[in-house]
Every structure is written in structure tokens, then in C-alpha cells.
Scaffold this active site. Sequence first.
Site, PDB file in Angstrom:
ATOM      1  N   GLU B 117       0.917  -1.264  -0.005  1.00  0.00           N
ATOM      2  CA  GLU B 117       0.068   0.027  -0.141  1.00  0.00           C
ATOM      3  C   GLU B 117       0.971   1.325  -0.029  1.00  0.00           C
ATOM      4  O   GLU B 117       0.366   2.157  -0.891  1.00  0.00           O
ATOM      5  CB  GLU B 117      -1.113   0.208   1.397  1.00  0.00           C
ATOM      6  CG  GLU B 117      -1.882   1.131   1.387  1.00  0.00           C
ATOM      7  CD  GLU B 117      -2.938   1.219   2.226  1.00  0.00           C
ATOM      8  OE1 GLU B 117      -3.599  -0.232   2.427  1.00  0.00           O
ATOM      9  OE2 GLU B 117      -3.543   2.255   2.664  1.00  0.00           O
ATOM     10  N   LYS B 193       4.277   3.610 -10.238  1.00  0.00           N
ATOM     11  CA  LYS B 193       3.148   3.538  -9.332  1.00  0.00           C
ATOM     12  C   LYS B 193       1.748   3.067 -10.216  1.00  0.00           C
ATOM     13  O   LYS B 193       0.914   2.478  -9.746  1.00  0.00           O
ATOM     14  CB  LYS B 193       2.783   4.842  -8.941  1.00  0.00           C
ATOM     15  CG  LYS B 193       3.840   5.244  -7.952  1.00  0.00           C
ATOM     16  CD  LYS B 193       3.970   6.809  -7.627  1.00  0.00           C
ATOM     17  CE  LYS B 193       4.731   7.118  -6.301  1.00  0.00           C
ATOM     18  NZ  LYS B 193       5.081   8.613  -6.233  1.00  0.00           N
TER      19      LYS B 193
END
Lengths: 383, 383
Positions: B117, B193
Site C-alpha cells: 500500500e 506507481k
Amino acid sequence: MKIGLLGHGVVGSGVSRIIDDGKTWEVRELEIKKILVKDESEMTDERMTLNAADILDDPEIDIVAECMGGLEPAHSFLMRALKNGKHVVTSNKKMLATYCEDLFDLARENNVTVHYEASCGGGIPWMASLDRTRRVDDIDSFRGIFNGTTNYILSRMSKEGSSFLDVLKDAQKLGYAEQDPTDDIDGYDVRYKVALSAVKAFDSVISASDIITFGIRSISADDLAWCREKGLTCKLIGKGAYHGDHISACVIPMFLKNSDVFSNIPMNFNAIESSSGTLGAAVFVGQGAGSLPTAHAVVQNVIDIWKDQDSEINPKFKKPVDNSSCEGVYYIRTEKPEAFSAVCAEKVSDSVLITKKTSLVEIQKMIHDAQDESLFIAEVDSL
Amino acid sequence: MKIGLLGHGVVGSGVSRIIDDGKTWEVRELEIKKILVKDESEMTDERMTLNAADILDDPEIDIVAECMGGLEPAHSFLMRALKNGKHVVTSNKKMLATYCEDLFDLARENNVTVHYEASCGGGIPWMASLDRTRRVDDIDSFRGIFNGTTNYILSRMSKEGSSFLDVLKDAQKLGYAEQDPTDDIDGYDVRYKVALSAVKAFDSVISASDIITFGIRSISADDLAWCREKGLTCKLIGKGAYHGDHISACVIPMFLKNSDVFSNIPMNFNAIESSSGTLGAAVFVGQGAGSLPTAHAVVQNVIDIWKDQDSEINPKFKKPVDNSSCEGVYYIRTEKPEAFSAVCAEKVSDSVLITKKTSLVEIQKMIHDAQDESLFIAEVDSL
């Protein structure tokens, strides 16, 4: 998991559609056994019934999902479901904000839980994110644009320079505002959502009626013109903060800096921000209403129950709402400006003044004493 | 749960601080047993060690949290931890985007999981929200401002009319940009990302190197002036979409409408939006970096593992990245405008043109053939 669905309107029909479609393996573990509908005309499949007892007293049903709206009979139905040992999921903010203490207590006595993600922020995973953040940190405060109708009205008034009544009428025609718009424009809808957000964020039951609430009913085009001129944008904001032994919470129009993320939230969207020590500010933006986003939140809660039935999610404790520590600078338009002379810092015109930094509780008293129905108040974020 | 922490820099020290502080009952169930530090000067408490084997081979340690950064030795350390049956949490986007297929396979063989995360969006609960949404629905697409440095540079250039190099130098002085800014300004940080977001959103491993990537290195004040004049705002956007048998993904500067929520994201914030059938658009805004927000995300993953160790979170399947279905209108400034004559819809000046709607893959080929180092490209959202 067998589910009994109360109500098959906008949200309820979305819930049955998502569960019947069974797109994911989690959803395919769920089954809607019965659906309570209002009358014969809604009886379109064999699971439908006109008799709530078929759901509330069926020992095979594990979860009751309530999407009826209104205080009664929704409230009594859910009390009975909890007494019968069923978990409850509700999208009904008004009912839950009014009766949450009773419902939570009854749930605890019966080892079941009340889930309410869909009651606030529609499809925005706001409540779930509060739960998650609270595993690591306390929530210090939150603020949000919780109501799409007022966001729509304020955006259009501001863009077009139109009057409140003209935009309201148009919004009603277009279906963006209810025929009786009181709950939206007087801030009560936001008040319920602030109450339930406070329950989740601060793990305490609070009384919704203690939340100081101002709406936008009396806002004028001139108020917004002044706001725009100062480089500010008007939004109806609900907010809450934690102070250890008490909670502060209010609903108030705010004149926010144009650069604030909240100033740029599109008409039909909601936005809510939480603040905590380690995570800082986290903002969630999404469709605050609508059939499928709200139904999505109901189904998420059903899966939460299925995955983790033992978790204790409903707070035991009650904390007082006390706004005495809330101070701000306020814009006030009133036919009785003399009632505010003690706190006036600047006269904008004969009827408009900007206060010095003052306690909101004190301002509320002055407004009460002034008895001016047409008064409009907004908190000014920064000048 | 006993945790071994690799690295005690900006993120690692945040993790040990949050866990040592133990603000919630969940966090108090966690214990950092050992911390790998770089050298003697960092050895400030008795849990610290200079020997990775003290952590990787300690049978008492359940979870290895990696906050070192860099490809090696982070990658080999985590391979060894997985082989030894330890769950892994990492904030290292570059390493994970590069090696996720190997790491996921090894984790599966050893019945453990890799959580990440913190690798994307810092404190924004982005990855967790994708996991949650996917319980009910497929994610159709996502887009985001994933990089704070470029958001800062573009915001300041746009506000001040300054040149890219001037603002970059100033950002480096202020600590908002690295001394070697390549990863940020050429879009590679966003590419990692986007790759990891695609893994989570679409439940498939993809190759980061297949993501078409354009950065902002060659942007000029004139490009931004044109953008502003058209009522648009420039942001470096990473995006991905699901097409059943393949995934499309790219990183590209975009000229967005000023009214887009993304156009108003403050300098140092990240914003990411997911779209799915029932939830619609959901936007998450927060601090994309920083010690405590990122550490918060690491600790959340540790709690995820503790609460649900058996869940299979890492995808088995790999899907190709194929951008052939991506079309757009592009703004291109180049010293070789003739190379784009086949797709030109409008000449803004001798060196600037707007294309007709064209495939991004085709544009990429033309850019490759043009061999113009100073070329700048942006996708135009709407004119």
C-alpha cells in the site's frame, strides 16, 4: 449468507441488481431470500412480499438490509430484526442518526452489529476509511460537502448570479431537489451525516440535535457576489472535531478560499476530509447519492458482516456535543445588525457585517435573540 | 506479531515510531523485534543490527517490512524473507514494479503474501480502496496525479510563468525535488506507481517497461501559457484501463479542464481516481509522500496480515500492456513539425501543433522517428 431486503426503491433495487448479477466471488456468496415491497404493483418476482414478518421472523435470514427511508416503520422493523439476532445494514441516515443509541445497545445485547456505510456519502468509501484509519490512529477532525442538492444550488447561483429561489425551482424541475427541500436546504440532511460520521470517527454516540445547524435557505445573490469578490467560494460544510471529553460539531455555509480542494468539487459530487496525526489530511470525493453507488455501499457492508461477524463495531459510549471551543470569523447579513454590534469587526453595508473572531455558541445565541427570519450566516475561512 | 524492519530512514523511522507509540489496540499487538540500519551511527537502540540475516533468518519474525529503497539489496533481502516463510510489506515502488512477478510467485510457493500500500500514494488509502471496491465490482480504469514533485513544478510554473529549469532548481533548493530528478521529471516514478496500481486494480501482473511514458522535462513557459489561455491546467497524469484480454497504461502530461477536480489539487498533494460500474468515479486525495503518512500505510498492511493471513492477495496471471486502443488529441511542440504532418489538425505556431484524434502508439512511433530531444507532448482533455 441469506439476506432480507426491506424496500425496493432507488437504493433497494440497486442492491438486488448487484447481488443478483454476482460479478465477484464474494458477491456470489450472498443470496437475497426475500424482498419487502410497498404494494402489489411492485411484486415482480417470487421473492417479494408485502409482509415484513416474512423477513424479520425468518430464522434462515442472517442479515436485514434496510433501504426504505423514513423513521417508521424502518426503526421498528430494525429493532425487531436485531431482537431476532439478525445483523442490520441501513442506508437510512435520518432514522439511524435519530435512534442509533437504542439500535446499538440492542445490537450489542443480541451479539449482532449495525452497519451504515451507505447512510453517509453514498458510494464514497468514507465510513470504511474511517474504520481503517482508526486501526492505527485517532481521527482528530473531519469536514465535508455532504449534500449534493445544496452543492448544486450554490454552484449554479455562484456561476449565474441567480437568486436562490430561481435555482431551487429549476433544481426541483430537473429532479436535483425534492419537492419539499427542507432537509437539504436547512442543513438537516448534513446534520444527520455529521452525527453518523462523528459516531464512526470518534467511536461515540452523539445527539444529532445538539449539532449547531445553519442552512442556505436565506442566501442571496449579493452574499455570493461579496464572496466571489474576495476570492472565496461558498459551500455548505458539515464538520466535527474530537476534544477528549467532548465533541464539537456544526453545519454552516463556509466561504472557502478558491484554492481549497473543496471549492472545486463538481456540482453533483460530495467530498469529505478526515485529519489524523499520522495520515494527515485525506480527502474522499465521489457520487454522494444515486442508486448504484449507494447500493454498492450496502453490499460492501453485507460482505463486511459475512467476512468478520464477530467484530464489535458499534460504540458503547456517549459523548456530549459542546461547541464552546469553536471560534470563527462570520459573515452575517441581517435586518437587525444592531444585535451583533458587540462582535462586529467590519461593516460591509447597512445590513452586512463581518464579525471579529467569536465563539459560534455566542453567535448562535445572538441569532436566536435577533429573531430575523431572513438572516444569512457563513463562516469566513480566511480574508 | 513480530516484525523485522529493514531500513530506518524517513519511512522506516516513521514505522518504528507509530508501532512503538502504540496508539490503538491493534498497533499494540505488534512488536518490532529488530531493525536493520546502515551503519554504526544509526545504532540508537538495542533492536538495531547491521546484519540483515538477524532479521531474514530469525524464525520468530513473522513479517519483514522493507523501507530501504533501491533495487538491491532490497530485492534479494525480500526473496530470502519469502523463502523463509515471512510475509513482506514494502514501500519500495521501483523494486516491486521491477520484480513483482518473481516476488509474487515466490510468496505463493511459500504461502505468504506481499503487501505494498505504501508504494503508491503514500498515505492515501488507494490500494486498500481498490481491494475493497473489487469485492463488489471490477475496476474499469484509473487515473492519477501520482507525483508531488512534478505537481509542485507545474503549479509554480503555471502561477509564476517561470521556466522549468528555474522552478526545478528552486524545488531542489527547498527539498521538494531530488538532486537527480530524472525519476520524477521523466515520469518513471509515476510509471512504477501506475504499474503497481494496475496490478491491484486489474489483478494482473504487467511489465512496467511496456507503459508508454512521457515526462515534463522539456515543458516551456509558452506551453503552459497556451494551456492557460484555453482554460486548461497541466498535470502529469498516470492512467490505466482494463480491456479484458489486455491492459492499456501510460504516463503523459495532460491539459485538463480547469473545472476538473484534478486541476485544483494543491501543490504537494496526490490525487487518484478509480472508475467502476456501480461505484462510478471515486477520487482519493492526500499526502502522497512524507514520513508518517507513508509509515501509516506500512503499518496498515502489517495489520492486514495480522488480521487475515490466509487471504490470497497477489495475482497469479500476467496480462499484456497494449495501448493500441488509446486515442487522444495531442499538443506537440517540436523543432520537426513536418514529422507530424499526417496527424496535424491545427497549427498553433511554427513549432506547435494540435493533432486530430490519433492513436497514442502511432504518436509514440512518430516521436521516436522525429528524434527531437526538446519535443514536448501533452494530451488535450477537451478543447
